[in-house]
Design a protein around this motif. Structure first.
Motif, mmCIF file in Angstrom:
data_model
loop_
_atom_site.group_PDB
_atom_site.id
_atom_site.type_symbol
_atom_site.label_atom_id
_atom_site.label_comp_id
_atom_site.label_asym_id
_atom_site.label_seq_id
_atom_site.Cartn_x
_atom_site.Cartn_y
_atom_site.Cartn_z
ATOM 1 N N LYS A 225 5.961 -5.955 -4.669
ATOM 2 C CA LYS A 225 6.299 -5.339 -5.963
ATOM 3 C C LYS A 225 5.028 -4.789 -6.601
ATOM 4 O O LYS A 225 4.108 -5.542 -6.911
ATOM 5 C CB LYS A 225 6.954 -6.372 -6.889
ATOM 6 N N GLU A 226 4.983 -3.467 -6.802
ATOM 7 C CA GLU A 226 3.864 -2.809 -7.495
ATOM 8 C C GLU A 226 4.358 -2.323 -8.853
ATOM 9 O O GLU A 226 5.286 -1.520 -8.933
ATOM 10 C CB GLU A 226 3.363 -1.624 -6.659
ATOM 11 N N ARG A 227 3.721 -2.822 -9.922
ATOM 12 C CA ARG A 227 4.167 -2.490 -11.267
ATOM 13 C C ARG A 227 3.122 -1.699 -12.057
ATOM 14 O O ARG A 227 3.190 -1.635 -13.282
ATOM 15 C CB ARG A 227 4.585 -3.757 -12.019
ATOM 16 N N HIS A 228 2.204 -1.103 -11.351
ATOM 17 C CA HIS A 228 1.290 -0.133 -11.953
ATOM 18 C C HIS A 228 1.650 1.248 -11.415
ATOM 19 O O HIS A 228 2.089 1.375 -10.266
ATOM 20 C CB HIS A 228 -0.161 -0.458 -11.600
ATOM 21 N N PRO A 229 1.475 2.300 -12.214
ATOM 22 C CA PRO A 229 1.736 3.652 -11.698
ATOM 23 C C PRO A 229 0.955 3.901 -10.418
ATOM 24 O O PRO A 229 -0.197 3.478 -10.273
ATOM 25 C CB PRO A 229 1.250 4.553 -12.839
ATOM 26 N N ILE A 230 1.592 4.605 -9.488
ATOM 27 C CA ILE A 230 0.999 4.799 -8.166
ATOM 28 C C ILE A 230 1.360 6.184 -7.656
ATOM 29 O O ILE A 230 2.478 6.669 -7.851
ATOM 30 C CB ILE A 230 1.488 3.700 -7.186
ATOM 31 N N ASP A 231 0.396 6.837 -7.006
ATOM 32 C CA ASP A 231 0.659 8.135 -6.416
ATOM 33 C C ASP A 231 1.342 7.964 -5.062
ATOM 34 O O ASP A 231 1.178 6.944 -4.390
ATOM 35 C CB ASP A 231 -0.641 8.923 -6.255
ATOM 36 N N TYR A 232 2.081 8.991 -4.665
ATOM 37 C CA TYR A 232 2.907 8.907 -3.453
ATOM 38 C C TYR A 232 2.087 8.531 -2.220
ATOM 39 O O TYR A 232 2.543 7.778 -1.363
ATOM 40 C CB TYR A 232 3.623 10.243 -3.217
ATOM 41 N N TYR A 233 0.854 9.042 -2.100
ATOM 42 C CA TYR A 233 0.100 8.834 -0.860
ATOM 43 C C TYR A 233 -0.565 7.464 -0.792
ATOM 44 O O TYR A 233 -1.131 7.093 0.235
ATOM 45 C CB TYR A 233 -0.936 9.942 -0.677
ATOM 46 N N LEU A 234 -0.480 6.700 -1.886
ATOM 47 C CA LEU A 234 -1.105 5.377 -1.930
ATOM 48 C C LEU A 234 -0.138 4.251 -1.595
ATOM 49 O O LEU A 234 -0.536 3.089 -1.502
ATOM 50 C CB LEU A 234 -1.727 5.143 -3.308
#
Length: 659
Positions: A225-234
Motif C-alpha cells: 500500500k502506497e499512500r503518497h502521490p506517485i508517478d506512473y514510472y515509479l
C-alpha cells in the motif's frame, strides 16, 4: 560546512591527468531504456480528459516467466470537457479479457498501444469513475542500451545465480506491463499493488506491506500500500527467491524511526557480502534528511529489491538495485526519493532535477562520509568526461531518444558539475542546502523543472550570489553548450602580482563569455593564500598586492569550475600597462593592520570595492563615490582579508589585516 579550509597538494599533481571512461558497472540509474520511437508525452491527447486518483494492481507473477495475469482498477476524475472515450495505454502484445467502466462491461478498440473505450454516455467534468481492465500475456519488452531491460524482465544473476522477474518503467515502459496513463504531471494519489506468487518466492513493491495472504496451498499474495502521490514510472514489482533483511533507522534529534526493508537474494554469501553497506543506509537517510529535508516517505519505509542490473532504479520507497559493492550507487538511488520521487521532473527535458541532483548526491556522500579529496577526484572525473564532447546541454533538447534523456555525460555528470559550481558560487553550505529544501517544500508530491530549481535558488540567494547573476548562471550552464577555456600569463615584481586571464569558450557560438569566479592559489614559505577573482570578460588583467615570496601555485586548484586551461605561463614583461587600459589609481590604506576600520584614499570614481575573506566569500561591497572611503572592520574577526577594487578592465586586490 565551510569549503576550501583543507588543502591537498596531490591535487596539483593529478589535475592534468586524463580519466578513462567509467565502466558500465558505474553507479547511476543504468537501467534506463533506449528506443528509436520514443515520444515526448502521452500517446493520446484524450488521456488528459481525466485525472488519476487511485490505482489498484492485482497481478499474478512468477520468477521464471514474464507472463502476467493482471487485474487493474483505475479511479479517476473527469476534467475539462465531457469525456466520451476512456483512453489508456497497454502493450498491444497483451490480451484484454474484459473491461468494466463503473461496473458495466465495455469493449475497446486497439490502435498500437492505445486502447479506446467508447462510452455510451459521456461522463461529465468533476465526476469520478472507475475502470477495471483484466488482461494477460507476455508483453513486448523494449531492449535497453545498458542491460536489456524494459517494462517487465526475467534475468538470472550471473554473479549469484538467482533469477528475478522485475519491472522497469522509466521512461515510457509502464504500458508494457499494466494499463496506464503515462503522464509525468498526473501523479497518482495512492496505489495498492497486490502480487500473487508461488509461496517459495517474495514480491516487493512500493509503500507498506500490509499483509501476506495465503491464496492456496502453493501461492501467497503480497499486499503493498502506497499512500503518497506517485508517478506512473515509479510503481514497481519484483519477484524472486528473496530473504528479508530489515531493520529500523532513527532520525537525529527525534524519537521517530523508520523501517528499512531489503529483499536480498537467497544465497548464503549475498547478505554476508553486502551487509556492511546495507547497514549504513540508515546513516545515509539521516544525513540526506538533514540537508534535503526529512525523508519524504518516512512513515512508510525505504528499502531495496535486488535484481540483475548494472545500477539501480529509484522505485518509490523501494529501489531496485543490482549490487551494493559501491555505496555511491546506494546514495545515488536513495537521493532520488527526494529528487525524482517526492518531486518528479515536469518533463523529460528537465531530467536534471532527477539525475543531475542524484549524481551530485554521490559526491555529497563522498565528501561527508569519506573525504573531501575523494569528492574532488570524482568531480574531476566527471568534468573530464564532459569535456570530451562540445555540444550538449544539461537541459535535454531531444526527448524522442531515451539514451539522450539519460545521457551519462550531460544529464548526470554535467548536471552534477552545475550543482558543484552553484555550491561554489553560493559559498555557504547552509544557504546552498536551503535551496534544496525550498525546492522540496515548494514542489513536494508534485513536479519540478530546471526553471523551478532556478527560481528556488533565487528565492534563497536573491538575483546575485557573491556577484554572480543567478539567471545568467543557469542560462549558461543549464541550457547552453561548452565551458570556458582559459589561458593565463602571470608575473610578480616585488609585492605586485599580475595575472592576465583570457577566455575562449569551447562553443563560443553558444556562450560568448562564461561569468564565473575562479580561485587563485599563491604559495609562500609559511602559508598558502587563496584569492578569488571574477572571470567575467574575454580578457582581464588582475593586480594583487602580495608578500615578497608569494608565487603562483594554481588557478581553480580544487576543480570547482567545469573549465580547462590551454596554458599558464610566466611572462616577465607583464605589468599594469599590458593592456593599455585605464588603471585604478594607486591607493593608500591605513591603518593596516587595524582594530576598527580601514581608510582608503586615492580611489578612482565609478569603481567598486569588494571585501572578501581569503577563501573568496564576499563580506561587504560598496560603490566608490568619493576619493576617500571607509571599509568597516570593527565587526570582523581577527585575520587576513582581501579588498578588491574593480575598475574598467582592471581588478586591483590588496591584503587587509584585522587585529
Amino acid at each position: 560546512m565551510k569549503f576550501l579550509r583543507l588543502f591537498f597538494p596531490i591535487l596539483f599533481v593529478v589535475s592534468n591527468l586524463s580519466f578513462a571512461q567509467e565502466s558500465a558497472r558505474d553507479f547511476k540509474c543504468f537501467s534506463k531504456s533506449s528506443k528509436t520511437a520514443a515520444r515526448t508525452t502521452i500517446l493520446s491527447a484524450t488521456e488528459e480528459n481525466y485525472d488519476v486518483n487511485y490505482i489498484h494492481l492485482d497481478l499474478k507473477l512468477t520468477n521464471d516467466s514474464t507472463y502476467i495475469d493482471g487485474d487493474v482498477t483505475t479511479r479517476a476524475q473527469v476534467v475539462g470537457i465531457p469525456m466520451s472515450n476512456y483512453v489508456f495505454e497497454l502493450d498491444s502484445a497483451l490480451t484484454v479479457d474484459h473491461i468494466l467502466v463503473d461496473g458495466a462491461p465495455v469493449t475497446c478498440n486497439t490502435s498500437g498501444d492505445v486502447r479506446t473505450v467508447a462510452l455510451s454516455t459521456p461522463i461529465m467534468p468533476g465526476t469520478i469513475f472507475t475502470a477495471e481492465v483484466v488482461y494477460h500475456g507476455n508483453p513486448y519488452t523494449t531492449a535497453s542500451i545498458f542491460n536489456g531491460v524494459g517494462g517487465i524482465n526475467k534475468i538470472k544473476s550471473t554473479r549469484w545465480g538467482n533469477t528475478v522477474v522485475f519491472t522497469q518503467s522509466e521512461s515510457y515502459h509502464a504500458k508494457e506491463w499494466w494499463p496506464c496513463k503515462q503522464s509525468l504531471r498526473d501523479k497518482i494519489d495512492s496505489v495498492d499493488v497486490w502480487i500473487t506468487v508461488p509461496d517459495s518466492l517474495k514480491a516487493g513493491s512500493n509503500g507498506v506491506l500490509t499483509g501476506i495472504t495465503t491464496i492456496d496451498a502453493s501461492h501467497k499474495r503480497y499486499e503493498w500500500k502506497e499512500r503518497h502521490p506517485i508517478d506512473y514510472y515509479l510503481i514497481s514489482a519484483s519477484v524472486a527467491n528473496y530473504v528479508d533483511y530489515s531493520y529500523y533507522m532513527h532520525f537525529t534529534g527525534s524519537t521517530d524511526s523508520m523501517l528499512i526493508k531489503n529483499y536480498i537474494y537467497s544465497n548464503p554469501l549475498t547478505l554476508t557480502t553486502f551487509k556492511g553497506v546495507i547497514d549504513s543506509v540508515g546513516l545515509m537517510i539521516d544525513y540526506f534528511s538533514k540537508i534535503y529535508s526529512r525523508y519524504p516517505f518516512w512513515n512508510e519505509k525505504y528499502g531495496h529489491c535486488m535484481a540483475p542490473l548494472n545500477g539501480g532504479m529509484e522505485h518509490q520507497t523501494m529501489t531496485t538495485i543490482g549490487f551494493f559493492d559501491d555505496p555511491a550507487i546506494v546514495a545515488h538511488e536513495l537521493s532520488h526519493q527526494w529528487f525524482g520521487d517526492n518531486v518528479t521532473c515536469s518533463t523529460w527535458s528537465d531530467i536534471f532535477v532527477n539525475e543531475g541532483v542524484a549524481s551530485y548526491s554521490e559526491d555529497l556522500f563522498r565528501d561527508h562520509f569519506h573525504s573531501r579529496l575523494e569528492m574532488v577526484l570524482d568531480m574531476m572525473s566527471k568534468q573530464a568526461d564532459v569535456r570530451k564532447a562540445d555540444t550538449g546541454s544539461v537541459y535535454c533538447e531531444d526527448t524522442t531518444v531515451e539514451s539522450r534523456i539519460f545521457s551519462n555525460r550531460f544529464s548526470y555528470r554535467k548536471g552534477a558539475c552545475l550543482l558543484h559550481m552553484l555550491r561554489y558560487v553560493i559559498d555557504n553550505d547552509s544557504t546552498f542546502f536551503q535551496v534544496y529544501k525550498s525546492y522540496q517544500q515548494e514542489h513536494k508530491n508534485a513536479n519540478g523543472s530546471i526553471e523551478d530549481f532556478r527560481i528556488a535558488t533565487k528565492s534563497i540567494t536573491g538575483l546575485y550570489a557573491n556577484g554572480i547573476n543567478i539567471d545568467t548562471f543557469f542560462s549558461q550552464w543549464a541550457y547552453k553548450y561548452g565551458y570556458p577555456v582559459y589561458s593565463a600569463k602571470w608575473n610578480r615584481t616585488g609585492n605586485d602580482f599580475y595575472l592576465l586571464l583570457k577566455q575562449i569558450p569551447k562553443v563560443s557560438s553558444s556562450v560568448a563569455c562564461f561569468k564565473m569566479p575562479l580561485d587563485i592559489m599563491l604559495h609562500s614559505t609559511d602559508r598558502d593564500t587563496m584569492i578569488r577573482i571574477m572571470a567575467d570578460r574575454p580578457e582581464q588583467l588582475y593586480h594583487f598586492k602580495v608578500g615578497a615570496s608569494d608565487s603562483l601555485v594554481g588557478i581553480d586548484p580544487f576543480h570547482w569550475v567545469l573549465d580547462s586551461f590551454s596554458s599558464i605561463i610566466h611572462d616577465g614583461s607583464l605589468n599594469m600597462l599590458s593592456l593599455n587600459q585605464p588603471q585604478v589609481s594607486t591607493i593608500k590604506i591605513y591603518p593596516n593592520p587595524t582594530t576598527s576600520d580601514w581608510n582608503i584614499e586615492n580611489l578612482s570614481l565609478n569603481c567598486r570595492m569588494i571585501l572578501t575573506d581569503v577563501m573568496g566569500k564576499q563580506l561587504w561591497q560598496s560603490d566608490v563615490r568619493t576619493a576617500t572611503e571607509l571599509v568597516p572592520a570593527s565587526h570582523l574577526s581577527q585575520g587576513l582579508y582581501i579588498l578588491r577594487v574593480c575598475g574598467e578592465g582592471v581588478s586591483d586586490s590588496y591584503k587587509l589585516i584585522r587585529q
